[in-house]
Design an enzyme around this catalytic site. Structure first.
Site, mmCIF file in Angstrom:
data_model
loop_
_atom_site.group_PDB
_atom_site.id
_atom_site.type_symbol
_atom_site.label_atom_id
_atom_site.label_comp_id
_atom_site.label_asym_id
_atom_site.label_seq_id
_atom_site.Cartn_x
_atom_site.Cartn_y
_atom_site.Cartn_z
ATOM 1 N N GLU A 139 17.080 17.652 -55.199
ATOM 2 C CA GLU A 139 16.067 17.885 -55.901
ATOM 3 C C GLU A 139 15.357 16.915 -56.201
ATOM 4 O O GLU A 139 15.993 16.001 -57.080
ATOM 5 C CB GLU A 139 16.545 18.925 -57.180
ATOM 6 C CG GLU A 139 15.605 19.070 -57.977
ATOM 7 C CD GLU A 139 14.208 19.818 -57.388
ATOM 8 O OE1 GLU A 139 12.941 19.485 -57.789
ATOM 9 O OE2 GLU A 139 14.438 20.941 -56.688
ATOM 10 N N THR B 39 8.915 22.397 -53.878
ATOM 11 C CA THR B 39 10.177 22.878 -53.219
ATOM 12 C C THR B 39 9.906 23.869 -52.247
ATOM 13 O O THR B 39 10.541 23.743 -51.003
ATOM 14 C CB THR B 39 11.235 23.150 -54.336
ATOM 15 O OG1 THR B 39 11.618 21.974 -54.950
ATOM 16 C CG2 THR B 39 12.630 23.591 -53.875
ATOM 17 N N HIS C 282 15.980 17.713 -61.644
ATOM 18 C CA HIS C 282 14.408 18.223 -62.022
ATOM 19 C C HIS C 282 13.959 17.995 -63.326
ATOM 20 O O HIS C 282 14.536 17.928 -64.292
ATOM 21 C CB HIS C 282 14.840 19.946 -61.737
ATOM 22 C CG HIS C 282 13.484 20.527 -61.537
ATOM 23 N ND1 HIS C 282 12.445 20.901 -62.399
ATOM 24 C CD2 HIS C 282 13.036 21.437 -60.274
ATOM 25 C CE1 HIS C 282 11.549 21.455 -61.819
ATOM 26 N NE2 HIS C 282 11.769 21.807 -60.744
ATOM 27 N N ASP D 157 13.304 16.639 -51.441
ATOM 28 C CA ASP D 157 12.219 17.710 -51.316
ATOM 29 C C ASP D 157 10.970 17.041 -51.681
ATOM 30 O O ASP D 157 9.860 17.616 -50.893
ATOM 31 C CB ASP D 157 12.629 19.013 -51.784
ATOM 32 C CG ASP D 157 12.730 18.742 -53.418
ATOM 33 O OD1 ASP D 157 13.100 17.705 -54.012
ATOM 34 O OD2 ASP D 157 12.487 19.724 -54.043
ATOM 35 N N HIS D 158 10.691 16.265 -52.670
ATOM 36 C CA HIS D 158 9.397 15.898 -53.245
ATOM 37 C C HIS D 158 9.593 14.752 -54.146
ATOM 38 O O HIS D 158 10.739 14.631 -54.618
ATOM 39 C CB HIS D 158 8.607 17.037 -53.651
ATOM 40 C CG HIS D 158 9.396 18.064 -54.857
ATOM 41 N ND1 HIS D 158 9.384 17.504 -56.357
ATOM 42 C CD2 HIS D 158 9.884 18.887 -54.933
ATOM 43 C CE1 HIS D 158 9.954 18.277 -57.016
ATOM 44 N NE2 HIS D 158 10.146 19.424 -56.177
#
Length: 689
Positions: free
Chosen positions: A261, A305, A423, A482-483
Site C-alpha cells: 500500500e 488502489t 496508508h 499500488d500508487h
C-alpha cells in the site's frame, strides 16, 4: 468621499446591487482558492486572466436565478446558492489536497464504498484557511442581519433577470473562446481535470463531468460488438511478442500478489536515521532470483488502489473519473486473472482486513472469478480495536492471520494479499514505531517512513513463514506498490527527501515510480531498466506461467518482451518513456532537460507518443464504458458466472473444509493435516499480550 459612499450604499440596497456584490465576493473567493488551494499549473498572462475571470459566468448564472423570485425569497435563495457553491468548493479543496484531482459524480456515486474510516483522514486534511471559502456567505448574512444592507422588496422585472441570464451565457462563451485559443480541443481531448478547472472554473467542470457521466451511461446502453473492431486493431498493432526465454518458467507455481500500500520506488534502498528503512524488501529487490524493475510506474487515476487492481488483474485502465470497480464491477463482464488461472486449475483467493464492500470488492471479485474473498469477518482479531488502524487490520496481524487460510488453499493457487497500514494519514501507535519520522517539517509526509518500515517488517515475517513451510519453493511471489503515497502537493518535502533544492515536473513524473518485483527460486533475476507500468503486469505473469493470452483484450505488454513499446501512459494523458517525458504542460528529454524549443524531429516523436497514449486510454475506456467484453470471448475462456461465487463466511469455510480433506493439495494437507502456524513468527506487540 461621503457622497460616493452614499451612492454605493444606495446601490447595495437594491436587489441588483446585492447581486453584484455577491458575484464579486464569489469571484474573489474562488480566485483565492484556485491560487492557494490547488496546483493548476497556471502560467502566462492569458491563463492568469482566465483563472480570475472563469468564476464569474456561472456565478452570474446561478446567483442570477434568485432575481426571478420576489421579495425576501430572492435574497435567501441567493444566499442558499452561494452556500452550496462554497460547500462544493470546500469539498473539492479537501479531496484535491490528498488526491490531486477534483470530485466527480461517479466518485460520489461510489462514495459509500470508500467512506469507511475517512473521519481520521479528513481531520488531518483540513486547514483552518480552508473555511475562508465560506467568508463571503458569512459577510452577506451579517450585512443583511445588521441591516447594513436593506432588503429590496420591489419587483425585479423579468426581462432584466433574463438579461442577466443572457449575460452569463455571453460571459461563458467569451471564457470558452479565450480558453480554446490557449488550449485547443479543451473539452474533447483532455484527460486531465486540472485543465478544465484552470480554464473554465470549478462550476463549469462540474457541469462538464455531469454531461460526460450521462454520455457514458448512454454509451453502455448503445454499445454493440462492432465497437470492438477499433480496440482489437489497436491491440493487434501494438502487441509485443512475449519473451520466449521466460515463457512457462513458473508453470504450475503458486502465485502470491503482495500489495504494498502506497509504497513508492524512492524508498527502495532508502536510508534514514542511520538505518536502512526497508531491509526485507530491499533484500528481495536485489536477490539474484528476483526480477526487479526500476522504471515501473503507477498509472492510477481517481480510483487509486481500485485502479491498480483493475490494471493488475485485467490489463485495463481505470476510468478518468471515479472507480471502475465501483461503477462497473458489479455489472460488467471481465476476463481477469482469477478467472483465467481458475480455468487452468488454480484456486484463487483475495485477502483484505477490512469490510468487503470497500471499493465494491465483494461484487467486483465475483465478476473477476475469485473463488474466495477473505475479508474482515474472517479474521477474529479484526474485532479488537487495538489490532486495527485506519483502513483495516495492522499488516503484521493481517498477514499472520491470512496465513491460516493460505495453508488451506488447494495448490496451485493465486493469492492476493492487500496490506493497508502504509496508508494516509500514516499514523501508527508508539509500540509499533521502530524508526524516527522524517524531518521535512510536513506533518503528512514525516510519519510515512514509520509506516513503510512497519510494512517492511510485516512482509519480512510473511516471507520467513513461506521459507519455513517450503511454500517459497513452490511459488512465484509478486510485490508491487499500488500508487504514490506522497502527493505532488508536498513539493518542498519531496525535494528534501530526494536531496534537491526544488523539484521540477520531470522529478514529479519520476516520483510516480513504484516497486515491482517478481521473486521465485531459480528465476533468472536482476534489475531490469525497461519502462513499464501496472497495465503490463498481467501479460508478464501469464507468460511466466506459460498461459497463452494472445487473443485476449489486454492493453499491456510483457515487460520482458524485446522491442516492446516503452511509452508509459499516465491516466491524465501525460507519459514517460526512455526518450521523452510529458508531465503537466512541460516536456523533457531523457536527461530531464526541459524542451522549450523543439526540433521538428522531437515534435514528431512526442506527437507520436501522445497519439499512442491517447488512443490506448480511449480504447480502454471504450471497453469499460461500453462493457464490450460481453461481446467477446477468447479462445478456451469460459464466461464467469457470478452467481457461482459466495463469500459468506459460513458457506466459504464449509467449501474450503471440503477441499482440505485427505486428497487435497493444500499445504496443511501435505503436513498431515496439521497447522503450520507454529512456524509463523511475529513480533507484533498486540499478539504478545
Amino acid at each position: 468621499m461621503g457622497q460616493p459612499l452614499k451612492k454605493v450604499r444606495s446601490g447595495l440596497n437594491t436587489r441588483l446591487g446585492f447581486f453584484i456584490l455577491a458575484v464579486l465576493l464569489f469571484g474573489i473567493k474562488s480566485y483565492f482558492a484556485y491560487k492557494t488551494k490547488f496546483s493548476l499549473g497556471v502560467s502566462g498572462g492569458m491563463q492568469n486572466l482566465l483563472l480570475a475571470f472563469n468564476p464569474f459566468p456561472f456565478a452570474v448564472l446561478l446567483l442570477g436565478l434568485a432575481l426571478y423570485m420576489r421579495g425576501r425569497k430572492s435574497y435567501w435563495f441567493m444566499l442558499l446558492i452561494d452556500a452550496i457553491m462554497a460547500t462544493w468548493l470546500f469539498a473539492n479543496i479537501l479531496y484535491y489536497r490528498e488526491f490531486s484531482d477534483f470530485l466527480t459524480f461517479n466518485l460520489m456515486k461510489g462514495s459509500s464504498s470508500v467512506s469507511n474510516n475517512l473521519n481520521q483522514s479528513i481531520a488531518g486534511i483540513v486547514h483552518p484557511t480552508d473555511f475562508l471559502v465560506f467568508l463571503d456567505v458569512v459577510i452577506l448574512i451579517l450585512l443583511l442581519a445588521f441591516k447594513v444592507i436593506k432588503v429590496d422588496t420591489r419587483a425585479f422585472k423579468f426581462r432584466y433577470a433574463a438579461l442577466v441570464s443572457g449575460l452569463a451565457v455571453l460571459l461563458f462563451g467569451a471564457n470558452l473562446s479565450l480558453a480554446e485559443t490557449d488550449r485547443s480541443g479543451l473539452l474533447t481531448r483532455t484527460f486531465d481535470n486540472n485543465y478544465i478547472v484552470k480554464y473554465l472554473g470549478l462550476e463549469a467542470y462540474t457541469v462538464y463531468d455531469g454531461v460526460k457521466t450521462t454520455q457514458n451511461n448512454a454509451t453502455k446502453a448503445n454499445a454493440n460488438s462492432s465497437d470492438l473492431t477499433s480496440v482489437k486493431n489497436f491491440i493487434a498493432k501494438n502487441q509485443a511478442t512475449p519473451n520466449v526465454e521466460y515463457s512457462g518458467v513458473a508453470k504450475g507455481k503458486n502465485v502470491f500478489i503482495i500489495h504494498l500500500e502506497s509504497l513508492q520506488q524512492f524508498m527502495i534502498d532508502y536510508k534514514w536515521d542511520g538505518q536502512e528503512v526497508m531491509p526485507n524488501i530491499d533484500k528481495l529487490y536485489h536477490a539474484q532470483d528476483t526480477l526487479s524493475f526500476d522504471n515501473f510506474y503507477n498509472q492510477v487515476g481517481q480510483g487509486k488502489t481500485a485502479d491498480a487492481e483493475m490494471m493488475l488483474e485485467n490489463s485495463l485502465f481505470g476510468l478518468p473519473e471515479g472507480s471502475a470497480m465501483v461503477m462497473d464491477g458489479t455489472t460488467n463482464t471481465f476476463q481477469a486473472a482469477p478467472a483465467i488461472l481458475g480455468q487452468h486449475g488454480y484456486t484463487s483467493a483475495a485477502f483484505h482486513g477490512d469490510v468487503p464492500s470497500f471499493w465494491n470488492r465483494d461484487n467486483t471479485y465475483k465478476s473477476w472469478g475469485y473463488d474466495y474473498f477473505f475479508s474482515k469477518s474472517y479474521y477474529p482479531n479484526s474485532k479488537k480495536s487495538s489490532y486495527n488502524l485506519g483502513y483495516g487490520m495492522k499488516d503484521k496481524i493481517f498477514l499472520k492471520d491470512s496465513a491460516q487460510y493460505v495453508q488451506r488453499l488447494p495448490q496451485p493457487f493465486y493469492a492476493k494479499l492487500i496490506t493497508v497500514t502504509n496508508h494516509y494519514p500514516y499514523t501508527i501507535d508508539s509500540q509499533n514505531k521502530s524508526i524516527e519520522p522524517f524531518d521535512t517539517g510536513d506533518s503528512t509526509v514525516d510519519p510515512y517512513v514509520q509506516t513503510a518500515r512497519y510494512l517492511d517488517q510485516a512482509v519480512g515475517e510473511f516471507m520467513n513463514w513461506l521459507e519455513k513451510t517450503g511454500l517459497d519453493k513452490k511459488s512465484m511471489i509478486v510485490l508491487y506498490g499500488d500508487h504514490y503515497g506522497i502527493s505532488n502537493n508536498h513539493k518542498p518535502a519531496i525535494a528534501k527527501l530526494l536531496g534537491k533544492k526544488k523539484v521540477t515536473n520531470y522529478d514529479l513524473a519520476n516520483f510516480q515510480k513504484v516497486p515491482f518485483m517478481i521473486h521465485m527460486p531459480g528465476l533468472k533475476g536482476g534489475i531490469n531498466h525497461t519502462y513499464g507500468g501496472e497495465i503490463d503486469v498481467l501479460p508478464t505473469l501469464l507468460n511466466l506461467l506459460g498461459i497463452k493470452d494472445q487473443d485476449t483484450i489486454q492493453f499491456g505488454n510483457d515487460l520482458l518482451a524485446p522491442g516492446r513499446n516503452q511509452t508509459v501512459a499516465f491516466r491524465n494523458g501525460d507519459f514517460v518513456s526512455p526518450t521523452y517525458t510529458k508531465y503537466g504542460a512541460d516536456y523533457f528529454d531523457h536527461n530531464g532537460k526541459e524542451l522549450k524549443h523543439m526540433t521538428n524531429e522531437q515534435r514528431q516523436a512526442i506527437d507520436d507518443m501522445q497519439n499512442y497514449v491517447t488512443t490506448q486510454l480511449s480504447a480502454s475506456d471504450k471497453v469499460i464504458n461500453g462493457d464490450l467484453l460481453r461481446f467477446y470471448q477468447p479462445e478456451g475462456f469460459k464466461k464467469v458466472i457470478k452467481g457461482n461465487y459466495n463469500y459468506k463466511k459460513s458457506t466459504a469455510l464449509k467449501q474450503l473444509k471440503k477441499k482440505t480433506k485427505k486428497n487435497s493439495t493444500s499445504l496443511m494437507s501435505q503436513n498431515d493435516h496439521k497447522s503450520t502456524m507454529s512456524d509463523y513468527e511475529t513480533d507484533a506487540p498486540e499478539l504478545k499480550k
